[in-house]
Each structure stands twice: as structure tokens, then as C-alpha cells.
Design a protein around this motif. Sequence first.
Motif, PDB file in Angstrom:
ATOM      1  N   SER A  73       0.895  -1.199  -0.035  1.00  0.00           N
ATOM      2  CA  SER A  73       0.077   0.037   0.104  1.00  0.00           C
ATOM      3  C   SER A  73       0.841   1.337  -0.117  1.00  0.00           C
ATOM      4  O   SER A  73       2.154   1.260   0.465  1.00  0.00           O
ATOM      5  CB  SER A  73      -0.804  -0.008   1.233  1.00  0.00           C
ATOM      6  OG  SER A  73      -0.229   0.069   2.302  1.00  0.00           O
ATOM      7  N   PRO A  74       0.122   2.358  -0.453  1.00  0.00           N
ATOM      8  CA  PRO A  74       1.150   3.647  -0.378  1.00  0.00           C
ATOM      9  C   PRO A  74       1.500   3.942   1.285  1.00  0.00           C
ATOM     10  O   PRO A  74       2.751   4.424   1.165  1.00  0.00           O
ATOM     11  CB  PRO A  74       0.032   4.772  -0.980  1.00  0.00           C
ATOM     12  CG  PRO A  74      -0.969   3.749  -1.666  1.00  0.00           C
ATOM     13  CD  PRO A  74      -0.844   2.400  -1.399  1.00  0.00           C
ATOM     14  N   SER A  75       0.903   3.586   2.204  1.00  0.00           N
ATOM     15  CA  SER A  75       1.223   3.991   3.383  1.00  0.00           C
ATOM     16  C   SER A  75       2.470   3.212   3.863  1.00  0.00           C
ATOM     17  O   SER A  75       3.499   3.288   4.550  1.00  0.00           O
ATOM     18  CB  SER A  75       0.128   3.727   4.397  1.00  0.00           C
ATOM     19  OG  SER A  75      -0.375   2.431   4.515  1.00  0.00           O
ATOM     20  N   TRP A  76       2.484   1.776   3.568  1.00  0.00           N
ATOM     21  CA  TRP A  76       3.808   0.891   3.464  1.00  0.00           C
ATOM     22  C   TRP A  76       4.855   1.553   2.918  1.00  0.00           C
ATOM     23  O   TRP A  76       5.951   1.542   3.621  1.00  0.00           O
ATOM     24  CB  TRP A  76       3.257  -0.586   3.097  1.00  0.00           C
ATOM     25  CG  TRP A  76       4.488  -1.379   3.576  1.00  0.00           C
ATOM     26  CD1 TRP A  76       4.462  -2.234   4.640  1.00  0.00           C
ATOM     27  CD2 TRP A  76       5.800  -1.613   2.725  1.00  0.00           C
ATOM     28  NE1 TRP A  76       5.584  -2.822   4.845  1.00  0.00           N
ATOM     29  CE2 TRP A  76       6.507  -2.524   3.493  1.00  0.00           C
ATOM     30  CE3 TRP A  76       6.351  -1.079   1.824  1.00  0.00           C
ATOM     31  CZ2 TRP A  76       7.641  -2.976   3.133  1.00  0.00           C
ATOM     32  CZ3 TRP A  76       7.609  -1.773   1.291  1.00  0.00           C
ATOM     33  CH2 TRP A  76       8.273  -2.330   1.977  1.00  0.00           C
ATOM     34  N   LYS A  77       4.826   1.890   1.636  1.00  0.00           N
ATOM     35  CA  LYS A  77       5.945   2.416   0.986  1.00  0.00           C
ATOM     36  C   LYS A  77       6.322   3.799   1.537  1.00  0.00           C
ATOM     37  O   LYS A  77       7.549   4.378   1.690  1.00  0.00           O
ATOM     38  CB  LYS A  77       5.459   2.780  -0.472  1.00  0.00           C
ATOM     39  CG  LYS A  77       5.333   1.419  -1.236  1.00  0.00           C
ATOM     40  CD  LYS A  77       4.887   1.629  -2.640  1.00  0.00           C
ATOM     41  CE  LYS A  77       4.576   0.328  -3.275  1.00  0.00           C
ATOM     42  NZ  LYS A  77       4.198   0.647  -4.660  1.00  0.00           N
ATOM     43  N   GLU A  78       5.320   4.574   1.949  1.00  0.00           N
ATOM     44  CA  GLU A  78       5.783   5.730   2.862  1.00  0.00           C
ATOM     45  C   GLU A  78       6.364   5.497   3.950  1.00  0.00           C
ATOM     46  O   GLU A  78       7.634   6.292   4.256  1.00  0.00           O
ATOM     47  CB  GLU A  78       4.466   6.624   3.083  1.00  0.00           C
ATOM     48  CG  GLU A  78       4.556   8.000   3.704  1.00  0.00           C
ATOM     49  CD  GLU A  78       3.154   8.461   3.738  1.00  0.00           C
ATOM     50  OE1 GLU A  78       2.714   8.670   5.110  1.00  0.00           O
ATOM     51  OE2 GLU A  78       2.696   9.204   2.832  1.00  0.00           O
ATOM     52  N   VAL A  79       6.261   4.786   4.773  1.00  0.00           N
ATOM     53  CA  VAL A  79       6.858   4.448   6.114  1.00  0.00           C
ATOM     54  C   VAL A  79       8.188   3.753   5.778  1.00  0.00           C
ATOM     55  O   VAL A  79       9.228   4.130   6.268  1.00  0.00           O
ATOM     56  CB  VAL A  79       5.919   3.554   7.018  1.00  0.00           C
ATOM     57  CG1 VAL A  79       6.798   2.964   8.166  1.00  0.00           C
ATOM     58  CG2 VAL A  79       4.725   4.006   7.396  1.00  0.00           C
ATOM     59  N   ASP A  80       8.388   2.975   4.619  1.00  0.00           N
ATOM     60  CA  ASP A  80       9.642   2.299   4.286  1.00  0.00           C
ATOM     61  C   ASP A  80      10.423   3.404   3.986  1.00  0.00           C
ATOM     62  O   ASP A  80      11.727   3.267   4.186  1.00  0.00           O
ATOM     63  CB  ASP A  80       9.379   1.243   3.031  1.00  0.00           C
ATOM     64  CG  ASP A  80      10.442   0.568   3.001  1.00  0.00           C
ATOM     65  OD1 ASP A  80      10.582  -0.491   3.929  1.00  0.00           O
ATOM     66  OD2 ASP A  80      11.056   0.314   1.978  1.00  0.00           O
ATOM     67  N   ASN A  81      10.098   4.513   3.112  1.00  0.00           N
ATOM     68  CA  ASN A  81      10.902   5.415   2.721  1.00  0.00           C
ATOM     69  C   ASN A  81      11.316   6.341   3.923  1.00  0.00           C
ATOM     70  O   ASN A  81      12.529   6.771   4.131  1.00  0.00           O
ATOM     71  CB  ASN A  81      10.286   6.470   1.681  1.00  0.00           C
ATOM     72  CG  ASN A  81      10.392   5.844   0.371  1.00  0.00           C
ATOM     73  OD1 ASN A  81      11.469   5.658   0.081  1.00  0.00           O
ATOM     74  ND2 ASN A  81       9.235   5.164  -0.186  1.00  0.00           N
ATOM     75  N   ILE A  82      10.315   6.482   4.714  1.00  0.00           N
ATOM     76  CA  ILE A  82      10.888   7.285   6.154  1.00  0.00           C
ATOM     77  C   ILE A  82      12.097   6.502   6.774  1.00  0.00           C
ATOM     78  O   ILE A  82      13.073   7.113   7.287  1.00  0.00           O
ATOM     79  CB  ILE A  82       9.567   7.653   7.104  1.00  0.00           C
ATOM     80  CG1 ILE A  82       8.861   8.338   6.496  1.00  0.00           C
ATOM     81  CG2 ILE A  82      10.283   7.581   8.565  1.00  0.00           C
ATOM     82  CD1 ILE A  82       7.376   8.605   7.415  1.00  0.00           C
ATOM     83  N   VAL A  83      11.821   5.326   6.845  1.00  0.00           N
ATOM     84  CA  VAL A  83      13.042   4.337   7.541  1.00  0.00           C
ATOM     85  C   VAL A  83      14.238   4.640   6.756  1.00  0.00           C
ATOM     86  O   VAL A  83      15.253   4.567   7.080  1.00  0.00           O
ATOM     87  CB  VAL A  83      12.440   2.753   7.646  1.00  0.00           C
ATOM     88  CG1 VAL A  83      13.660   1.994   8.238  1.00  0.00           C
ATOM     89  CG2 VAL A  83      11.387   2.814   8.683  1.00  0.00           C
ATOM     90  N   LYS A  84      14.380   4.416   5.359  1.00  0.00           N
ATOM     91  CA  LYS A  84      15.249   4.553   4.395  1.00  0.00           C
ATOM     92  C   LYS A  84      16.060   6.027   4.782  1.00  0.00           C
ATOM     93  O   LYS A  84      17.235   6.068   4.739  1.00  0.00           O
ATOM     94  CB  LYS A  84      14.840   4.523   3.031  1.00  0.00           C
ATOM     95  CG  LYS A  84      14.847   3.017   2.503  1.00  0.00           C
ATOM     96  CD  LYS A  84      14.987   2.846   1.257  1.00  0.00           C
ATOM     97  CE  LYS A  84      14.486   4.240   0.321  1.00  0.00           C
ATOM     98  NZ  LYS A  84      14.310   3.855  -1.147  1.00  0.00           N
ATOM     99  N   GLN A  85      15.198   6.964   5.063  1.00  0.00           N
ATOM    100  CA  GLN A  85      15.726   8.470   5.356  1.00  0.00           C
ATOM    101  C   GLN A  85      16.390   8.306   6.690  1.00  0.00           C
ATOM    102  O   GLN A  85      17.663   8.790   6.597  1.00  0.00           O
ATOM    103  CB  GLN A  85      14.580   9.344   5.369  1.00  0.00           C
ATOM    104  CG  GLN A  85      13.790   9.845   4.100  1.00  0.00           C
ATOM    105  CD  GLN A  85      12.612  10.812   4.371  1.00  0.00           C
ATOM    106  OE1 GLN A  85      12.338  10.923   5.400  1.00  0.00           O
ATOM    107  NE2 GLN A  85      12.069  11.341   3.213  1.00  0.00           N
ATOM    108  N   TRP A  86      15.773   7.636   7.541  1.00  0.00           N
ATOM    109  CA  TRP A  86      16.795   7.318   8.880  1.00  0.00           C
ATOM    110  C   TRP A  86      18.232   6.775   8.656  1.00  0.00           C
ATOM    111  O   TRP A  86      18.891   7.055   9.162  1.00  0.00           O
ATOM    112  CB  TRP A  86      15.800   6.506  10.033  1.00  0.00           C
ATOM    113  CG  TRP A  86      14.698   6.945  10.304  1.00  0.00           C
ATOM    114  CD1 TRP A  86      14.235   8.569  10.413  1.00  0.00           C
ATOM    115  CD2 TRP A  86      13.556   6.589  11.061  1.00  0.00           C
ATOM    116  NE1 TRP A  86      12.917   8.731  10.914  1.00  0.00           N
ATOM    117  CE2 TRP A  86      12.588   7.663  11.589  1.00  0.00           C
ATOM    118  CE3 TRP A  86      13.489   4.938  11.787  1.00  0.00           C
ATOM    119  CZ2 TRP A  86      11.482   7.125  12.112  1.00  0.00           C
ATOM    120  CZ3 TRP A  86      12.059   4.908  12.452  1.00  0.00           C
ATOM    121  CH2 TRP A  86      11.461   5.958  12.624  1.00  0.00           C
TER     122      TRP A  86
END
Length: 165
Positions: A73-86
Motif C-alpha cells: 500500500s502507499p502507506s507501507w511505501k511511505e513508512v519504508d521511505n521514512i525508515v530509509k531516510q533514517w
Amino acid sequence: MPDTGSSTPSSGPSDKIYGITNIKSYIPFLLDLDRLNYDSWKELFKTHCIGYSVYDHLDSSSSSSSKQPIDQSPSWKEVDNIVKQWLYGTHTQSILQSILVPDATAAEVWKAIEDLFHENKESKAMELDDELRSLTIGDSTIMEYCTKIKSISDPLANIGSSVNE
């Protein structure tokens, strides 16, 4: 039924991950190949992700290349990208250049970091061991000499290489 005060399921991340604007407040040092601080960095980063209910984004069993992520889902991808930013925000420039891959998931970046440090572990251990064996007291005080020994033996222990008497 009593209200637990949480409107998000316990298995997924809450909105509190969106409040992290400076990951360096939580991981106070940069991951660095020269400092051999991978184990310390990994423990802090993992603890942070578990605390924010996003460790599943690092766990390759839920998002490896052979198996699609559980949730696309878009929200899963959004959270995954936040973790990548971290992840990207806690590395030196040289490590960042080594692990930066377009469209990678956080789990793929996590694995690339682990592989990078495991590849360099043996050569760095040999280098430090040689440095330790060739160390002489010279004009140093006993305190300076012992401090130098400790500054070499600590990184050796950090990469799993024991220091014999």
C-alpha cells in the motif's frame, strides 16, 4: 471494553514516526567504516525501529527480493521511505555512496550496510592486529601507552576479534 488510548493496530507503525525530523537526536553518531562502530550503531538503530514499530521494514524475511513485502500500500511505501531516510541520515558520506541504490527498500539498504561491514571486517582486524603487535612504548608515558593499546583493542573487540595477552 476499555479504551487503550491507541487508534492504531499494535502490529503497525503509529503516526509518531512522522515526528522524527532529526534522526541524529536518536542515533547520536555516524556509522563509519574507520571507527568500526557498526555493532553499536546497529543496536541503536534496531532499538529505535522496534520502539517505533517499524522493525519489520528492516527484516528481510518480510521484504526480500524473493518475496514481495507483506503490504504494498502507499502507506507501507511511505513508512519504508521514512525508515530509509533514517538509514541514510546516520552514515558517513563514503558509506552513503556505497549503499545508495535507486528504488531499494529499507530492508535492502539494511542488508547492504551489513554486507559492507562484514566484507571489511577481516581486513580491518588484520590491520589493527598488526598495529597492536608493532606498538612500542617509546617516549610515551605508561598512561599514554595503555590508552593507545585500548584504542586499538576496543575496535578489535567490536568486530569480534579477540585480543590475546
